[in-house]
Design a protein around this motif. Structure first.
Motif, PDB file in Angstrom:
ATOM      1  N   ILE A  26       0.838  -1.202   0.000  1.00  0.00           N
ATOM      2  CA  ILE A  26       0.000   0.000   0.000  1.00  0.00           C
ATOM      3  C   ILE A  26       0.870   1.249   0.000  1.00  0.00           C
ATOM      4  CG2 ILE A  26      -1.608   1.339   1.408  1.00  0.00           C
ATOM      5  CD1 ILE A  26      -2.784  -1.409   2.314  1.00  0.00           C
ATOM      6  N   LEU A  27       1.880   1.261   0.844  1.00  0.00           N
ATOM      7  CA  LEU A  27       2.771   2.425   0.911  1.00  0.00           C
ATOM      8  C   LEU A  27       3.542   2.609  -0.390  1.00  0.00           C
ATOM      9  CD1 LEU A  27       4.180   1.982   4.536  1.00  0.00           C
ATOM     10  CD2 LEU A  27       2.446   3.621   3.759  1.00  0.00           C
ATOM     11  N   ALA A  28       4.005   1.509  -0.983  1.00  0.00           N
ATOM     12  CA  ALA A  28       4.762   1.597  -2.232  1.00  0.00           C
ATOM     13  C   ALA A  28       3.903   2.117  -3.366  1.00  0.00           C
ATOM     14  CB  ALA A  28       5.352   0.234  -2.583  1.00  0.00           C
ATOM     15  N   ILE A  29       2.664   1.678  -3.437  1.00  0.00           N
ATOM     16  CA  ILE A  29       1.766   2.157  -4.486  1.00  0.00           C
ATOM     17  C   ILE A  29       1.576   3.662  -4.365  1.00  0.00           C
ATOM     18  CG2 ILE A  29      -0.626   2.105  -5.303  1.00  0.00           C
ATOM     19  CD1 ILE A  29      -0.649  -0.894  -4.631  1.00  0.00           C
ATOM     20  N   GLY A  30       1.342   4.137  -3.153  1.00  0.00           N
ATOM     21  CA  GLY A  30       1.122   5.568  -2.967  1.00  0.00           C
ATOM     22  C   GLY A  30       2.368   6.389  -3.212  1.00  0.00           C
ATOM     23  N   GLY A  31       3.492   5.977  -2.611  1.00  0.00           N
ATOM     24  CA  GLY A  31       4.703   6.785  -2.690  1.00  0.00           C
ATOM     25  C   GLY A  31       5.414   6.724  -4.019  1.00  0.00           C
ATOM     26  N   ILE A  32       5.465   5.533  -4.636  1.00  0.00           N
ATOM     27  CA  ILE A  32       6.256   5.373  -5.850  1.00  0.00           C
ATOM     28  C   ILE A  32       5.417   5.526  -7.109  1.00  0.00           C
ATOM     29  CG2 ILE A  32       7.793   3.803  -7.107  1.00  0.00           C
ATOM     30  CD1 ILE A  32       8.516   2.508  -4.460  1.00  0.00           C
ATOM     31  N   SER A  33       4.151   5.146  -7.058  1.00  0.00           N
ATOM     32  CA  SER A  33       3.312   5.185  -8.257  1.00  0.00           C
ATOM     33  C   SER A  33       2.427   6.431  -8.331  1.00  0.00           C
ATOM     34  CB  SER A  33       2.435   3.926  -8.305  1.00  0.00           C
ATOM     35  OG  SER A  33       1.556   3.964  -9.401  1.00  0.00           O
ATOM     36  N   VAL A  34       1.744   6.757  -7.233  1.00  0.00           N
ATOM     37  CA  VAL A  34       0.777   7.859  -7.263  1.00  0.00           C
ATOM     38  C   VAL A  34       1.456   9.217  -7.101  1.00  0.00           C
ATOM     39  CG1 VAL A  34      -1.270   8.843  -6.153  1.00  0.00           C
ATOM     40  CG2 VAL A  34      -1.052   6.357  -6.412  1.00  0.00           C
ATOM     41  N   LEU A  35       2.320   9.335  -6.106  1.00  0.00           N
ATOM     42  CA  LEU A  35       2.928  10.631  -5.772  1.00  0.00           C
ATOM     43  C   LEU A  35       3.683  11.284  -6.938  1.00  0.00           C
ATOM     44  CD1 LEU A  35       4.688  11.619  -2.493  1.00  0.00           C
ATOM     45  CD2 LEU A  35       5.884  11.959  -4.634  1.00  0.00           C
ATOM     46  N   PRO A  36       4.539  10.583  -7.679  1.00  0.00           N
ATOM     47  CA  PRO A  36       5.309  11.256  -8.745  1.00  0.00           C
ATOM     48  C   PRO A  36       4.426  11.923  -9.791  1.00  0.00           C
ATOM     49  CG  PRO A  36       6.239   9.111  -8.294  1.00  0.00           C
ATOM     50  CD  PRO A  36       4.943   9.172  -7.553  1.00  0.00           C
ATOM     51  N   ARG A  75       2.935  12.412 -17.364  1.00  0.00           N
ATOM     52  CA  ARG A  75       2.714  11.047 -17.870  1.00  0.00           C
ATOM     53  C   ARG A  75       3.975  10.210 -17.761  1.00  0.00           C
ATOM     54  NH1 ARG A  75      -1.983   9.873 -20.340  1.00  0.00           N
ATOM     55  NH2 ARG A  75      -3.377  11.597 -20.885  1.00  0.00           N
ATOM     56  N   THR A  76       5.111  10.843 -17.996  1.00  0.00           N
ATOM     57  CA  THR A  76       6.382  10.131 -17.861  1.00  0.00           C
ATOM     58  C   THR A  76       6.626   9.740 -16.415  1.00  0.00           C
ATOM     59  OG1 THR A  76       7.234  11.476 -19.674  1.00  0.00           O
ATOM     60  CG2 THR A  76       8.824  10.210 -18.417  1.00  0.00           C
ATOM     61  N   ALA A  77       6.290  10.639 -15.499  1.00  0.00           N
ATOM     62  CA  ALA A  77       6.461  10.339 -14.072  1.00  0.00           C
ATOM     63  C   ALA A  77       5.587   9.157 -13.667  1.00  0.00           C
ATOM     64  CB  ALA A  77       6.111  11.565 -13.234  1.00  0.00           C
ATOM     65  N   GLU A  78       4.358   9.125 -14.164  1.00  0.00           N
ATOM     66  CA  GLU A  78       3.467   8.012 -13.839  1.00  0.00           C
ATOM     67  C   GLU A  78       4.025   6.701 -14.375  1.00  0.00           C
ATOM     68  OE1 GLU A  78      -0.167   9.238 -15.592  1.00  0.00           O
ATOM     69  OE2 GLU A  78      -0.603  10.765 -14.071  1.00  0.00           O
ATOM     70  N   LEU A  79       4.550   6.733 -15.611  1.00  0.00           N
ATOM     71  CA  LEU A  79       5.115   5.527 -16.215  1.00  0.00           C
ATOM     72  C   LEU A  79       6.353   5.065 -15.452  1.00  0.00           C
ATOM     73  CD1 LEU A  79       5.266   3.401 -18.436  1.00  0.00           C
ATOM     74  CD2 LEU A  79       6.519   5.054 -19.847  1.00  0.00           C
ATOM     75  N   PHE A  80       7.261   5.996 -15.162  1.00  0.00           N
ATOM     76  CA  PHE A  80       8.463   5.646 -14.406  1.00  0.00           C
ATOM     77  C   PHE A  80       8.099   5.052 -13.046  1.00  0.00           C
ATOM     78  CE2 PHE A  80      11.588   8.823 -16.575  1.00  0.00           C
ATOM     79  CZ  PHE A  80      11.521   8.057 -17.724  1.00  0.00           C
ATOM     80  N   GLY A  81       7.108   5.662 -12.392  1.00  0.00           N
ATOM     81  CA  GLY A  81       6.688   5.165 -11.088  1.00  0.00           C
ATOM     82  C   GLY A  81       6.184   3.730 -11.150  1.00  0.00           C
ATOM     83  N   LEU A 106       6.947   1.510 -13.463  1.00  0.00           N
ATOM     84  CA  LEU A 106       8.048   0.623 -13.830  1.00  0.00           C
ATOM     85  C   LEU A 106       8.941   0.302 -12.628  1.00  0.00           C
ATOM     86  CD1 LEU A 106       9.099   2.113 -17.291  1.00  0.00           C
ATOM     87  CD2 LEU A 106       7.874  -0.021 -16.859  1.00  0.00           C
ATOM     88  N   ILE A 107       9.004   1.205 -11.676  1.00  0.00           N
ATOM     89  CA  ILE A 107       9.788   0.956 -10.465  1.00  0.00           C
ATOM     90  C   ILE A 107       8.964   0.207  -9.429  1.00  0.00           C
ATOM     91  CG2 ILE A 107      10.959   2.065  -8.516  1.00  0.00           C
ATOM     92  CD1 ILE A 107      11.663   4.355 -10.439  1.00  0.00           C
ATOM     93  N   MET A 108       7.692   0.588  -9.311  1.00  0.00           N
ATOM     94  CA  MET A 108       6.860   0.037  -8.247  1.00  0.00           C
ATOM     95  C   MET A 108       6.535  -1.438  -8.445  1.00  0.00           C
ATOM     96  SD  MET A 108       3.419  -0.820  -7.512  1.00  0.00           S
ATOM     97  CE  MET A 108       2.433   0.104  -8.698  1.00  0.00           C
ATOM     98  N   PHE A 109       6.160  -1.844  -9.658  1.00  0.00           N
ATOM     99  CA  PHE A 109       5.731  -3.226  -9.866  1.00  0.00           C
ATOM    100  C   PHE A 109       6.832  -4.246  -9.578  1.00  0.00           C
ATOM    101  CE2 PHE A 109       1.947  -1.639 -12.200  1.00  0.00           C
ATOM    102  CZ  PHE A 109       0.995  -2.392 -11.515  1.00  0.00           C
ATOM    103  N   PRO A 110       8.057  -4.077 -10.102  1.00  0.00           N
ATOM    104  CA  PRO A 110       9.103  -5.034  -9.714  1.00  0.00           C
ATOM    105  C   PRO A 110       9.353  -5.056  -8.209  1.00  0.00           C
ATOM    106  CG  PRO A 110       9.787  -3.761 -11.621  1.00  0.00           C
ATOM    107  CD  PRO A 110       8.541  -3.127 -11.109  1.00  0.00           C
ATOM    108  N   MET A 111       9.249  -3.887  -7.569  1.00  0.00           N
ATOM    109  CA  MET A 111       9.496  -3.847  -6.131  1.00  0.00           C
ATOM    110  C   MET A 111       8.467  -4.656  -5.354  1.00  0.00           C
ATOM    111  SD  MET A 111      11.026  -0.421  -4.587  1.00  0.00           S
ATOM    112  CE  MET A 111      12.503   0.380  -5.193  1.00  0.00           C
ATOM    113  N   ILE A 112       7.179  -4.505  -5.682  1.00  0.00           N
ATOM    114  CA  ILE A 112       6.174  -5.186  -4.874  1.00  0.00           C
ATOM    115  C   ILE A 112       6.140  -6.685  -5.161  1.00  0.00           C
ATOM    116  CG2 ILE A 112       4.772  -3.101  -4.644  1.00  0.00           C
ATOM    117  CD1 ILE A 112       2.795  -4.308  -6.622  1.00  0.00           C
ATOM    118  N   PHE A 113       6.489  -7.078  -6.392  1.00  0.00           N
ATOM    119  CA  PHE A 113       6.434  -8.500  -6.713  1.00  0.00           C
ATOM    120  C   PHE A 113       7.723  -9.232  -6.349  1.00  0.00           C
ATOM    121  CE2 PHE A 113       2.913  -7.088  -9.423  1.00  0.00           C
ATOM    122  CZ  PHE A 113       1.966  -8.047  -9.087  1.00  0.00           C
TER     123      PHE A 113
END
Length: 232
Positions: free
Chosen positions: A53-63, A152-158, A160-167
């Motif tokens: 939950i924290l990773a989704i918010g901080g790495i994916s949503v926030l940027p 849009r680039t920030a959302e994509l980068f987020g 790309l970083i978030m999914f490998p981290m959570i899985f």
């Protein structure tokens, strides 16, 4: 202080109206918990989902949000008002933490009261790991926002970083179920240490290393974000 409180309330209100944020930070982890409720060790999922939950918010949503403010000149306009642009960034951080706490509280509440999961064995180390995880993922998110040229680039980068981290880090899927090669890859991800710290605080024996890694990554990413961030 009043301006910061008002900004935080506004950011939280906007975040709570975002269907994507609500789904992935609240509904999605709850759905995963229900789907895994038949597991004999359902308790291992609760601290993992807290990290997710924290990773989704901080790495994916926030940027994406921060980059949107820069792209739409919101930060630039704030620079000529009594409210400094950094106050908006701090308010966004606070809003992400509050949303993360809300999502985590719902998942933990369902796990403890709905599936008879035992309460945390070490509440204080658990809270420390949670606080450090919150700071770390948001620091990473600010680095992404600093580097991305557009929202849009920030959302994509987020993503790309978030999914490998959570899985690979054990937040979405326990690392015990991953192939050996993927487990070794996950050892180098900071979120792995967050999951370890949260799990140790819940039902293990807390160790210092996860906390040191989380604090170190937070400091490095905060410094990098401060050095690289562009207000316009």
């Amino acid at each position: 202080m009043k301006a910061f409180a008002h900004l935080t309330a506004t950011e939280l209100r906007l975040l709570s109206r975002d269907p994507g944020a609500l789904f992935f930070m609240i509904a999605f982890p709850l759905m995963l918990l229900v789907l895994n409720s038949g597991n004999d060790r359902v308790e291992i999922f609760l601290p993992s989902y807290m990290a997710m939950i924290l990773a989704i918010g901080g790495i994916s949503v926030l940027p994406g949000i921060v980059a949107t403010y820069r792209e739409r000149k919101v930060l630039r306009r704030l620079a000529v008002t009594p409210v400094a642009p950094v106050a908006l960034l701090a308010a966004q951080f606070a809003a992400q933490v509050v949303m993360g706490v809300a999502g985590s509280a719902i998942v933990v509440g369902v796990g403890v009261f709905g599936y008879d999961v035992e309460p945390p064995a070490h509440p204080l180390p658990l809270l420390l790991a949670y606080a450090l995880c919150s700071a770390m993922v948001c620091a990473i998110g600010f680095v992404v926002a600093a580097l991305a040229p557009r929202a849009r680039t920030a959302e994509l980068f987020g993503l790309l970083i978030m999914f490998p981290m959570i899985f690979l880090g054990g937040a979405a899927i326990p690392r015990e179920g991953l192939p050996e090669e993927l487990r070794r890859m996950g050892e180098y991800l900071p979120l792995t240490h967050a999951v370890t710290g949260l799990r140790d605080g819940w039902f293990g024996t807390p160790a210092a290393m996860p906390f040191l890694v989380l604090a170190g990554v937070t400091v490095v990413c905060t410094a990098a974000a401060a050095a690289l961030f562009r207000w316009e």
